[in-house]
Design a protein around this motif. Structure first.
Motif, PDB file in Angstrom:
ATOM      1  N   ALA A 100      82.204  75.958  54.055  1.00 56.91           N
ATOM      2  CA  ALA A 100      81.598  76.039  55.378  1.00 56.91           C
ATOM      3  C   ALA A 100      80.089  76.233  55.221  1.00 56.91           C
ATOM      4  O   ALA A 100      79.601  76.770  54.217  1.00 56.91           O
ATOM      5  CB  ALA A 100      82.189  77.192  56.167  1.00 56.91           C
ATOM      6  N   CYS A 101      79.361  75.823  56.226  1.00 63.66           N
ATOM      7  CA  CYS A 101      77.906  75.986  56.244  1.00 63.66           C
ATOM      8  C   CYS A 101      77.587  77.487  56.314  1.00 63.66           C
ATOM      9  O   CYS A 101      78.162  78.221  57.120  1.00 63.66           O
ATOM     10  CB  CYS A 101      77.325  75.249  57.440  1.00 63.66           C
ATOM     11  N   GLY A 105      78.497  78.210  59.990  1.00 61.85           N
ATOM     12  CA  GLY A 105      79.909  78.497  59.768  1.00 61.85           C
ATOM     13  C   GLY A 105      80.840  77.306  59.950  1.00 61.85           C
ATOM     14  O   GLY A 105      82.047  77.432  59.761  1.00 61.85           O
ATOM     15  N   ARG A 106      80.302  76.144  60.344  1.00 65.04           N
ATOM     16  CA  ARG A 106      81.153  74.952  60.523  1.00 65.04           C
ATOM     17  C   ARG A 106      81.568  74.404  59.168  1.00 65.04           C
ATOM     18  O   ARG A 106      80.806  74.431  58.209  1.00 65.04           O
ATOM     19  CB  ARG A 106      80.420  73.875  61.321  1.00 65.04           C
ATOM     20  N   LYS A 107      82.800  73.895  59.106  1.00 60.86           N
ATOM     21  CA  LYS A 107      83.310  73.315  57.870  1.00 60.86           C
ATOM     22  C   LYS A 107      82.573  72.011  57.576  1.00 60.86           C
ATOM     23  O   LYS A 107      82.204  71.272  58.480  1.00 60.86           O
ATOM     24  CB  LYS A 107      84.809  73.014  57.987  1.00 60.86           C
TER      25      LYS A 107
END
Length: 131
Positions: A100-101, A105-107
């Motif tokens: 994740a970033c 937090g996005r995958k």
């Protein structure tokens, strides 16, 4: 009965399905015979019926069925379900490993994830040693 069975063989005789280990009767007509004595002895729900091509009397519902084919189809269906479950499990494991970033937090997408990996070294065939 033997003469009738012989004359009608092309209508009821199936063919061997080697992969599944059963006879296929897809385009055939199941022909059963019985006698009054068998019906009196076993009753209409008993093992009074002889399906042409078989060597033993059966209940009518068993005589018209194909238990070996049914068992093969059940095994094949179970194998397909297990294969589908395995693929779903592998996909879930793949997603669980997806990074994740750190900022949002996005995958990562597959392309982004591939870009973050070190480059793969191509396997080159090794030339045979000269003698």
């Amino acid at each position: 009965m033997a003469r009738v069975a012989d004359l009608t063989r092309h209508h009821w005789q199936g063919w061997w399905h080697a992969e599944g280990g059963y006879h296929s009767y897809a385009t055939c007509i199941p022909i059963m015979a019985t006698t009054l004595e068998s019906l009196r002895e076993h009753g209409p729900a008993g093992a009074a019926f002889l399906r042409f091509g078989r060597d033993h009397r059966q209940r009518l519902t068993d005589a018209i069925g194909n238990p070996r084919r049914d068992a093969y189809l059940a095994r094949r269906q179970a194998a397909r379900q297990e294969q589908r479950r395995r693929k779903e499990r592998e996909a879930a494991e793949w997603e669980a490993r997806r990074p994740a970033c750190a900022d949002c937090g996005r995958k990562f997408t597959d392309d982004r994830w591939e870009a973050t990996r070190p480059p793969r070294l191509e396997q080159r065939p090794v030339a045979p040693a000269s003698v």
